[in-house]
Design a protein around this motif. Structure first.
Motif, short mmCIF file in Angstrom:
data_model
loop_
_atom_site.label_atom_id
_atom_site.label_comp_id
_atom_site.label_asym_id
_atom_site.label_seq_id
_atom_site.Cartn_x
_atom_site.Cartn_y
_atom_site.Cartn_z
N ASN A 192 -91.96 77.91 28.31
CA ASN A 192 -91.50 76.63 28.85
C ASN A 192 -90.34 76.06 28.04
O ASN A 192 -89.40 75.48 28.60
CB ASN A 192 -92.67 75.63 28.86
CG ASN A 192 -93.82 76.08 29.75
OD1 ASN A 192 -93.61 76.84 30.70
ND2 ASN A 192 -95.02 75.64 29.45
N THR A 230 -92.73 72.16 31.60
CA THR A 230 -91.30 72.48 31.53
C THR A 230 -90.46 71.24 31.82
O THR A 230 -89.44 70.99 31.16
CB THR A 230 -90.95 73.60 32.52
OG1 THR A 230 -91.69 74.77 32.18
CG2 THR A 230 -89.46 73.92 32.48
N ASN A 245 -87.72 83.07 34.59
CA ASN A 245 -88.58 83.65 33.56
C ASN A 245 -88.67 85.15 33.84
O ASN A 245 -89.46 85.58 34.66
CB ASN A 245 -89.96 82.99 33.61
CG ASN A 245 -90.95 83.65 32.64
OD1 ASN A 245 -90.61 84.57 31.90
ND2 ASN A 245 -92.18 83.16 32.65
N THR A 300 -90.41 78.98 36.93
CA THR A 300 -91.13 79.19 35.66
C THR A 300 -92.09 80.37 35.72
O THR A 300 -92.29 81.06 34.71
CB THR A 300 -91.92 77.94 35.28
OG1 THR A 300 -92.90 77.67 36.30
CG2 THR A 300 -91.02 76.72 35.15
N ALA A 360 -87.18 77.86 28.93
CA ALA A 360 -86.63 77.33 30.18
C ALA A 360 -85.80 76.09 29.90
O ALA A 360 -84.70 75.92 30.44
CB ALA A 360 -87.76 77.02 31.16
#
Length: 545
Positions: A383, A210, A315, A279, A386
């Protein structure tokens, strides 16, 4: 050659062995983050701390020394003394590993490592000095007591794994002062940069990927500095801030790792983040956290430390992260793939292949754009989402975000394809496997239509009490995808083997080997052109069978 010369040569030889032996244990304690408690756990479970050969040699030397003292007393018998010296040298040669083992993560001689190394030599020197002082008290002629001295030297050599703990205790006050100095310097530097936006990233997995994604996307508009590789500790991040962060940068991205409650809070107070991302939360580092609740509490420290006008990014598909998001009243951005009506950023129409992925990036306002990425696996879509969430919070347009996504390169050892030109495709996912990542890797492997599918794995680690169950389920999943399975390490991979066996997998297609070299040899025996080989996880140097 005179007996005295042989004796002093033996001492020089002992010093050389201590140099190399202490270097090995310095490496092991460095892998444990210089934490004595974690290092002691490694000693208890490792066969490398007190090898069987060393124990046998110690027993033999003890018996011979006792016999020699009873038989000759303290009389100067040159033949007996010479034979004992010779036996001692043979024992050292027998126990010392002269072959340098290749490491996945090499010892780094940082200033802290150098200080600990010197401290360890001081501990050995003091033990040697005490030994000579005792012998000097007992006899005017040290050579008569040569077997006792050599035996004492072997004991010091035997206890090298423990000496590094004593050395670490000695330097701890110094290290604490040094750490506080650099930590405070970095903290003040961050606070003085009023126009800087810091993005903090934490999670059980996906942090590093990420970070690289966020960095690539944000560079479409901003000047960005990120912490390199897996720099995610207070000292690692402090070093980056003090040496690399200048007023030329507009964004600083800090990856935040944790093994204990309070670790993320310490990193947040250092970096002063205005945007925080969680995450994922899962069963990693359970050996230190003990349970999921402690992991949740620790990861949430990042959100708690955000300023009142900060932005929390979650997330929302992760069940544990969702619980944290639902109790957060600061401004937040929710991303995911499921329950899209509740999400701020999400992806639809995902097409995953062996070449990468395409998907529609959408937000709750109805804006959408088709994106393409070289990254493999569904988990990398999370990812990327994000990264898109951070970009949206910082004012990037969807076109800029799309352009950034297309530029993201696969990260080494994190599900990237290697085509060596031999007709065999290799999928390298050797970095720190976890249940979600392992499933994603198998999903990518299943996308290949041609060739047989082969996996090489030592299984997953650092999952605490859930490790055996997770690896058994991993074995069942492997059985649904792979044609051949090469397991590295019989004991550790037993749950995977059981999972394969219970799912009805053909045991003739399972190969259990001792190490990666044997795995490579076995692979060469069975692999054919067009086959796809997945390397899933590679155990750290401080793990063994």
């Amino acid at each position: 050659m005179r007996l005295e010369k042989i004796f002093y040569i033996s001492i020089l030889f002992w010093i050389v062995t201590i140099i190399f032996k202490s270097r090995f244990f310095l490496h092991m304690i460095q892998l444990q983050g210089y934490r004595n408690e974690e290092y002691r756990k490694w000693i208890k479970t490792s066969t490398k701390a007190y090898p069987k050969r060393m124990k046998i040699s110690l027993i033999v030397l003890t018996i011979i020394l006792v016999f020699q003292m009873i038989y000759t007393g303290y009389n100067k018998n040159n033949i007996v003394l010479f034979l004992f010296n010779l036996l001692w040298i043979v024992s050292i040669f027998y126990t010392f590993n002269f072959k340098r083992e290749e490491s996945k993560k090499e010892l780094v001689f940082t200033p802290r490592a150098k200080r600990l190394y010197v401290s360890n030599f001081l501990v050995n020197f003091l033990e040697l000095l005490i030994l000579f002082m005792i012998v000097k008290k007992l006899a005017s002629d040290i050579i008569i007591y040569m077997p006792v001295i050599l035996y004492g030297l072997f004991i010091i050599y035997f206890l090298q794994s423990g000496n590094i703990i004593l050395a670490n205790i000695i330097v701890t006050p110094v290290e604490r002062r040094i750490n506080e100095y650099y930590y405070t310097m970095a903290q003040e530097k961050i606070k003085s940069m009023e126009d800087l936006n810091t993005v903090g990233i934490t999670g059980s997995f996906g942090k590093t990927s990420t970070k690289f994604i966020v960095d690539t996307i944000l560079k479409e508009k901003y000047r960005v500095l990120k912490t390199p590789e897996s720099y995610n500790t207070p000292m690692g991040i402090s070093k980056v801030i003090n040496s690399e962060l200048t007023k030329d940068y507009e964004i600083f991205i800090a990856e935040m790792g944790a093994r204990y409650i309070g670790d993320i809070k310490e990193l947040s107070k250092l970096t002063n983040p205005k945007i925080g991302i969680i995450t994922s939360i899962g069963p990693t580092h359970l050996e230190t956290f003990k349970n999921i609740e402690n992991i949740m509490k620790t990861k949430y420290e990042l959100i708690e430390e955000l300023p009142s006008d900060g932005i929390a990014i979650f997330n929302y598909d992760n069940e544990y992260v969702k619980k944290l998001a639902d109790k957060t009243f600061k401004e937040k951005i929710l991303y995911g793939l499921e329950n899209t009506e509740k999400l701020d950023i999400y992806a639809t129409d995902i097409e995953v292949s062996e070449l990468g992925s395409t998907f529609m990036l959408k937000d709750k306002s109805g804006e959408e754009i088709k994106c393409t990425t070289k990254l493999l696996g569904k988990h990398n879509i999370y990812n990327i989402l994000a990264g898109a969430s951070v970009a949206k919070a910082l004012g990037l347009t969807f076109k800029e975000i799309k352009r950034g996504i297309s530029k993201v390169e696969p990260i080494p050892h994190r599900l990237n394809i290697i085509n060596p030109g031999t007709g065999v495709i290799v999928i390298d996912d050797a970095f720190n496997s976890n249940p979600d990542g392992a499933e994603a890797a198998l999903e990518v492997l299943s996308q290949f239509k041609e060739g047989r599918k082969i996996i090489i794995t030592p299984g997953m680690v650092e999952l605490g009490d859930k490790e055996e169950e997770a690896n058994r389920e991993f074995g069942i999943s492997i059985g649904n995808v792979c044609d051949y399975v090469i397991l590295v390490g019989e004991k550790r991979t037993r749950p995977i083997y059981d999972g394969l066996k219970n799912s009805g997998y053909d045991e003739e297609n399972i190969f259990v080997v001792k190490n990666l070299d044997e795995a490579t040899s076995k692979l060469q025996e069975i692999v054919k052109s067009k086959d796809i080989v997945l390397f899933e996880n590679d155990l750290p140097d401080n793990y063994e069978e």
